[in-house]
Design a protein around this motif. Structure first.
Motif, PDB file in Angstrom:
ATOM      1  N   UNK A 198     -95.597 -96.817   1.920  1.00  0.00           N
ATOM      2  CA  UNK A 198     -96.544 -95.863   2.496  1.00  0.00           C
ATOM      3  C   UNK A 198     -96.541 -94.643   1.577  1.00  0.00           C
ATOM      4  N   UNK A 199     -97.684 -94.292   1.024  1.00  0.00           N
ATOM      5  CA  UNK A 199     -97.730 -93.220   0.028  1.00  0.00           C
ATOM      6  C   UNK A 199     -97.402 -91.863   0.641  1.00  0.00           C
ATOM      7  N   UNK A 200     -97.959 -91.562   1.795  1.00  0.00           N
ATOM      8  CA  UNK A 200     -97.753 -90.252   2.432  1.00  0.00           C
ATOM      9  C   UNK A 200     -97.599 -90.482   3.928  1.00  0.00           C
ATOM     10  N   UNK A 201     -96.353 -90.421   4.399  1.00  0.00           N
ATOM     11  CA  UNK A 201     -96.062 -90.798   5.781  1.00  0.00           C
ATOM     12  C   UNK A 201     -96.626 -89.782   6.767  1.00  0.00           C
ATOM     13  N   UNK A 202     -97.117 -90.306   7.887  1.00  0.00           N
ATOM     14  CA  UNK A 202     -97.574 -89.493   9.010  1.00  0.00           C
ATOM     15  C   UNK A 202     -96.821 -89.925  10.262  1.00  0.00           C
ATOM     16  N   UNK A 203     -96.857 -89.076  11.280  1.00  0.00           N
ATOM     17  CA  UNK A 203     -96.128 -89.412  12.508  1.00  0.00           C
ATOM     18  C   UNK A 203     -96.668 -90.674  13.154  1.00  0.00           C
ATOM     19  N   UNK A 204     -97.944 -90.958  12.942  1.00  0.00           N
ATOM     20  CA  UNK A 204     -98.521 -92.181  13.504  1.00  0.00           C
ATOM     21  C   UNK A 204     -97.949 -93.441  12.855  1.00  0.00           C
ATOM     22  N   UNK A 205     -97.279 -93.295  11.718  1.00  0.00           N
ATOM     23  CA  UNK A 205     -96.658 -94.443  11.057  1.00  0.00           C
ATOM     24  C   UNK A 205     -95.341 -94.834  11.705  1.00  0.00           C
ATOM     25  N   UNK A 206     -94.834 -94.034  12.634  1.00  0.00           N
ATOM     26  CA  UNK A 206     -93.594 -94.378  13.327  1.00  0.00           C
ATOM     27  C   UNK A 206     -93.796 -95.623  14.182  1.00  0.00           C
ATOM     28  N   UNK A 207     -92.747 -96.424  14.282  1.00  0.00           N
ATOM     29  CA  UNK A 207     -92.829 -97.623  15.112  1.00  0.00           C
ATOM     30  C   UNK A 207     -91.875 -98.692  14.619  1.00  0.00           C
ATOM     31  N   UNK A 208     -91.939 -99.854  15.239  1.00  0.00           N
ATOM     32  CA  UNK A 208     -91.113-100.991  14.871  1.00  0.00           C
ATOM     33  C   UNK A 208     -91.950-101.979  14.071  1.00  0.00           C
ATOM     34  N   UNK A 209     -91.500-102.249  12.867  1.00  0.00           N
ATOM     35  CA  UNK A 209     -92.182-103.169  11.965  1.00  0.00           C
ATOM     36  C   UNK A 209     -91.414-104.486  11.925  1.00  0.00           C
TER      37      UNK A 209
END
Length: 440
Positions: A198-209
């Motif tokens: 992920x080039x520029x992380x945002x809070x919406x990128x939080x989660x379980x992958x």
């Protein structure tokens, strides 16, 4: 593999031919030529002649719902249901026939058998692919990804996760059970590892992958928990609860937004109205309340509080809406009787210095009261050495009240402090000891 199926309601039956035994049974099947690549129908053997007086037995109907249950690198599991018509002779069992089609495909059919002969075969619609799995799929999750992976907002997320498996496994990613957004996440997978970026992380990128590595029906899975954090918001409703002596009590509420991370505490600062400078009095205060001590008589103070998490302090602070006035104690003064009009007097300390103890990093003040005429010169000493212009110390005299503020003391600042007052008629001094403790 062939088994006896009792009369009555159809039941689920299974056959698991291993790769070698299936090849050994080619004599039971009508082998297909390499050019044909499929099982061919064979003529039905003649049924045994019935004894005189007995009706001729009929062969059963075709088995139903032939399906593949499981496939691995050396066996196939089959399921089917009993035929609808088995005649009065019942069922003696089933005949499972296999035929290799090319290098790694297997065609399979099943026949029902009774005294009347064999049924029409039930044939799988598609050949079963049998591949030799040299190395089972296995994900090697790095140690730092086995717990929640925390990353500040705006920074890159670059994860390399190795795996094993031969032949090359199929690699897939998902987030909370849904496909990844290609606009946010880039995935590149090779023979031995997969890269998540992920080039520029945002809070919406939080989660379980979820990561899946699969070879045919063999699969290994891993879950990567990613949390993107930001600076918290400021505390709310900072109030000046009480003022007494040299102390002030403060209370506030936690911030509305914790930045997606647990709070480490609060930083409390003070500013006196005279200097206008801010000084930290408490760091990482664990509770939303505190008491600020060692304030200077006659000063008025403002306070502000920052919240803190793993990403740092809040960008703004909460401020008190009113000033805290440290008032002088009311002392009844009885004037002394003087002979004549001579008010000259050598220095005399009406209130001495008191021994103090403080903690490293927390500013403290020493104060005493002196009386003299003419106005005396005040000299501060540490361990008998005069304190000259040093930004670490702030010396103030106001109406006979002498104070010395020591900013963020260290153990080196401990020792004996002396306040000396000198005028043409004489001099006087008072001492105290300052201990600076180091928190355990």
């Amino acid at each position: 593999m062939p088994g006896k199926e009792p009369d009555g309601d159809p039941e689920l039956a299974q056959a698991t031919p291993a790769a070698e035994p299936a090849e050994a049974r080619a004599a039971e099947a009508v082998p297909a030529s390499p050019a044909e690549g499929a099982l061919q129908p064979e003529p039905q053997p003649p049924a045994a002649a019935p004894e005189r007086g007995e009706p001729k037995a009929e062969p059963p109907s075709c088995p139903l719902h032939l399906a593949v249950g499981d496939v691995n690198d050396n066996s196939v599991s089959l399921t089917w249901k009993a035929p609808e018509q088995a005649s009065s002779a019942g069922l003696d069992g089933y005949l499972v026939e296999c035929c290799k089609d090319g290098r790694d495909r297997l065609q399979i059919r099943v026949k029902a058998v009774n005294a009347g002969g064999m049924s029409v075969p039930a044939v799988l619609e598609q050949p079963v692919v049998i591949r030799e799995i040299l190395e089972h799929p296995k994900i090697r999750v790095p140690r730092h990804l086995r717990q929640t992976y925390i990353r500040p907002a705006g920074e890159a997320v670059n994860l390399l996760i190795p795996f094993q498996g031969k032949p090359r496994p199929h690699v897939s990613w998902s987030k909370d059970g849904q496909p990844l957004d290609p606009k946010r996440v880039t995935v590149r997978s090779g023979d031995r590892d997969t890269i998540f970026f992920i080039r520029k992380a945002e809070r919406s990128d939080s989660g379980q992958y979820q990561l899946s590595v699969k070879i045919d029906r063999l699969e290994d899975k891993a879950t990567i928990d990613i949390r993107v954090i930001e600076q918290p918001g400021p505390p709310k409703n900072l109030k000046l609860v009480d003022v007494w002596g040299f102390n002030v009590a403060l209370e506030w509420s936690p911030p509305k937004d914790n930045g997606n991370a647990a709070l480490k505490g609060y930083m409390v600062q003070k500013s006196d109205r005279k200097s206008g400078q801010w000084f930290t009095v408490l760091e990482r205060c664990p509770r939303p309340s505190c008491t600020v001590s060692d304030l200077i008589i006659g000063n008025s103070y403002s306070f502000r509080v920052f919240s803190e998490n793993a990403c740092g302090h809040s960008a703004t602070a909460a401020f008190t809406t009113e000033l805290a006035h440290i008032r002088k104690p009311e002392i009844a003064y009885k004037p002394e009787k003087y002979s004549g009009w001579d008010f000259s007097e050598p220095p005399k300390f009406t209130q001495p210095l008191a021994d103090r103890s403080t903690t490293r990093g927390y500013s403290t003040q020493l104060f005493c009261c002196v009386r003299a005429f003419p106005k005396p010169k005040i000299i501060w000493l540490k361990n008998q050495t005069e304190i000259r212009e040093d930004p670490k110390y702030i010396a103030v005299i106001n109406e006979g009240v002498c104070s010395l503020e020591i900013r963020k003391p260290s153990p080196f600042d401990g020792g004996v402090y002396t306040c000396k007052a000198v005028n043409p008629l004489g001099e006087a001094s008072v001492d105290c000891r300052l201990d600076v403790k180091v928190p355990q």
